[in-house]
Design a protein around this motif. Structure first.
Motif, short mmCIF file in Angstrom:
data_model
loop_
_atom_site.label_atom_id
_atom_site.label_comp_id
_atom_site.label_asym_id
_atom_site.label_seq_id
_atom_site.Cartn_x
_atom_site.Cartn_y
_atom_site.Cartn_z
N TRP A 132 15.98 -64.68 -26.32
CA TRP A 132 16.00 -63.29 -26.38
C TRP A 132 15.33 -62.72 -26.75
N ASP A 133 14.11 -62.99 -27.71
CA ASP A 133 12.98 -62.46 -27.59
C ASP A 133 11.77 -62.86 -26.78
N ASP A 134 11.93 -63.97 -26.16
CA ASP A 134 11.18 -64.60 -25.74
C ASP A 134 11.12 -63.29 -24.23
N LEU A 135 12.20 -62.80 -23.47
CA LEU A 135 12.25 -62.68 -23.00
C LEU A 135 11.67 -60.71 -23.20
N LEU A 136 12.53 -60.24 -23.74
CA LEU A 136 11.77 -59.01 -24.63
C LEU A 136 10.73 -58.68 -24.85
N ALA A 194 6.32 -69.41 -29.47
CA ALA A 194 6.19 -70.42 -30.59
C ALA A 194 7.47 -70.35 -30.66
N ARG A 195 8.17 -69.02 -31.12
CA ARG A 195 9.78 -69.05 -31.65
C ARG A 195 10.61 -70.05 -31.27
N LEU A 196 10.27 -69.81 -29.36
CA LEU A 196 11.13 -70.41 -28.14
C LEU A 196 10.93 -72.02 -27.81
N THR A 197 9.79 -71.67 -28.67
CA THR A 197 9.50 -73.21 -28.01
C THR A 197 9.98 -74.36 -29.32
N ALA A 233 25.54 -75.48 -35.02
CA ALA A 233 25.85 -74.40 -34.78
C ALA A 233 24.33 -72.96 -34.85
N ASP A 234 23.81 -73.43 -36.19
CA ASP A 234 22.40 -73.02 -36.16
C ASP A 234 21.94 -73.29 -35.12
N ALA A 235 21.46 -74.29 -34.81
CA ALA A 235 21.06 -74.65 -33.71
C ALA A 235 20.76 -73.87 -32.27
N VAL A 236 22.35 -73.75 -32.05
CA VAL A 236 22.41 -72.68 -30.58
C VAL A 236 21.78 -71.10 -31.34
N ARG A 237 22.77 -70.45 -32.32
CA ARG A 237 21.97 -69.26 -32.79
C ARG A 237 21.19 -69.23 -32.71
N GLU A 238 19.91 -69.96 -33.30
CA GLU A 238 18.28 -70.16 -32.77
C GLU A 238 18.12 -69.66 -31.59
N PHE A 239 18.52 -70.16 -31.28
CA PHE A 239 17.65 -70.62 -29.23
C PHE A 239 17.96 -69.78 -28.49
#
Length: 264
Positions: free
Chosen positions: A132-136, A13-16, A121-127
């Protein structure tokens, strides 16, 4: 080298949410109206696509543009912003036709944390953090080899601190620990040789700051042994990673090498 296949499992959900935010912030953007690009490398009709908002690019052209050196464009940062909505979705979902490849990510060359508006910048950092969270969360079943993905995420973001914090939060024995075992098996020789440029930070493009070698060594010494053991790594690898706590000469004088497997 990593391989990339289309996603077969749902995104977190975070990545979406992070992809939707990238689309909201960067959607409708174009390259500079006067952008001509490198006419030696690209056809005029290819560059013309960058001056049109939200028109999908062929995948090979998308990836080439996104990894191109800055002097191939009149306004490199504007080109990257134009590409971000499509590129981040490609990165999140994978493709039969490509992989991360071995080339520097153009995003790191823009110094976006310091030079882009805070909303962008905030949008890029969150992506980056959400990807990374999705991959782990997927562990060894992730769409990219985790060692390549770590290098790429570091290159995009210019810091490994949030990447390591996410790794530290995973329960012992979870998917992230199995991914760490796989990654350290690729990294251990370069780690012991202090030669990070060959593997861990392969795509580092933040020329105004050094590779975060000391931070990574400290984290591995503190967190990796228990996580590697929980992730099923062999004791020889766990011992080698533990040697990073020693000064360089002491690592190679350690009695471990007298009894280590001949293949080491």
């Amino acid at each position: 080298m990593d391989t990339t296949t289309p996603r077969t499992t749902p995104r977190t959900a975070r990545l979406t949410a992070a992809l939707d935010r990238i689309g909201e912030v960067f959607g409708g953007m174009t390259a500079s109206p006067d952008e001509t690009g490198c006419t030696f490398c690209y056809a005029p009709e290819d560059i013309a696509l960058l001056r049109q908002p939200d028109v999908p690019l062929p995948e090979d052209l998308l990836r080439s543009f996104f990894h191109e050196v800055p002097d191939h464009f009149d306004d490199h940062a504007a080109v990257l912003r134009r590409l971000l909505p499509q590129f981040t979705r490609w990165l999140a979902d994978g493709s039969e036709a490509g992989s991360l490849g071995y080339g520097p990510c153009g995003l790191g060359r823009t110094r976006w944390p310091e030079t882009w508006p805070r909303l962008q910048a905030d949008a890029v950092r969150e992506f980056i953090d959400a990807w990374w969270d999705d991959l782990l969360s997927a562990g060894p079943d992730a769409r990219y080899d985790i060692d390549d993905a770590f290098s790429y995420a570091a290159c995009m973001g210019g810091t490994i601190t949030p990447l390591l914090e996410r790794w530290s939060r995973d329960p012992l024995g979870g998917p992230a620990d199995r991914a760490l075992a796989s990654a350290c098996a690729h990294w251990d020789t370069d780690l012991l040789e202090d030669d990070y440029g060959l593997s861990v930070f392969l795509w580092w493009q933040w020329f105004d700051r050094p590779e975060p070698v000391a931070e990574f060594q400290t984290w591995l010494v503190e967190h990796a042994p228990a996580r590697l053991r929980a992730g099923g790594a062999d004791e020889d690898l766990i011992t080698r990673i533990g040697l990073l706590a020693l000064p360089y000469d002491a690592r190679w004088a350690d009695p471990h090498w007298e009894s280590a497997a001949a293949t080491n």
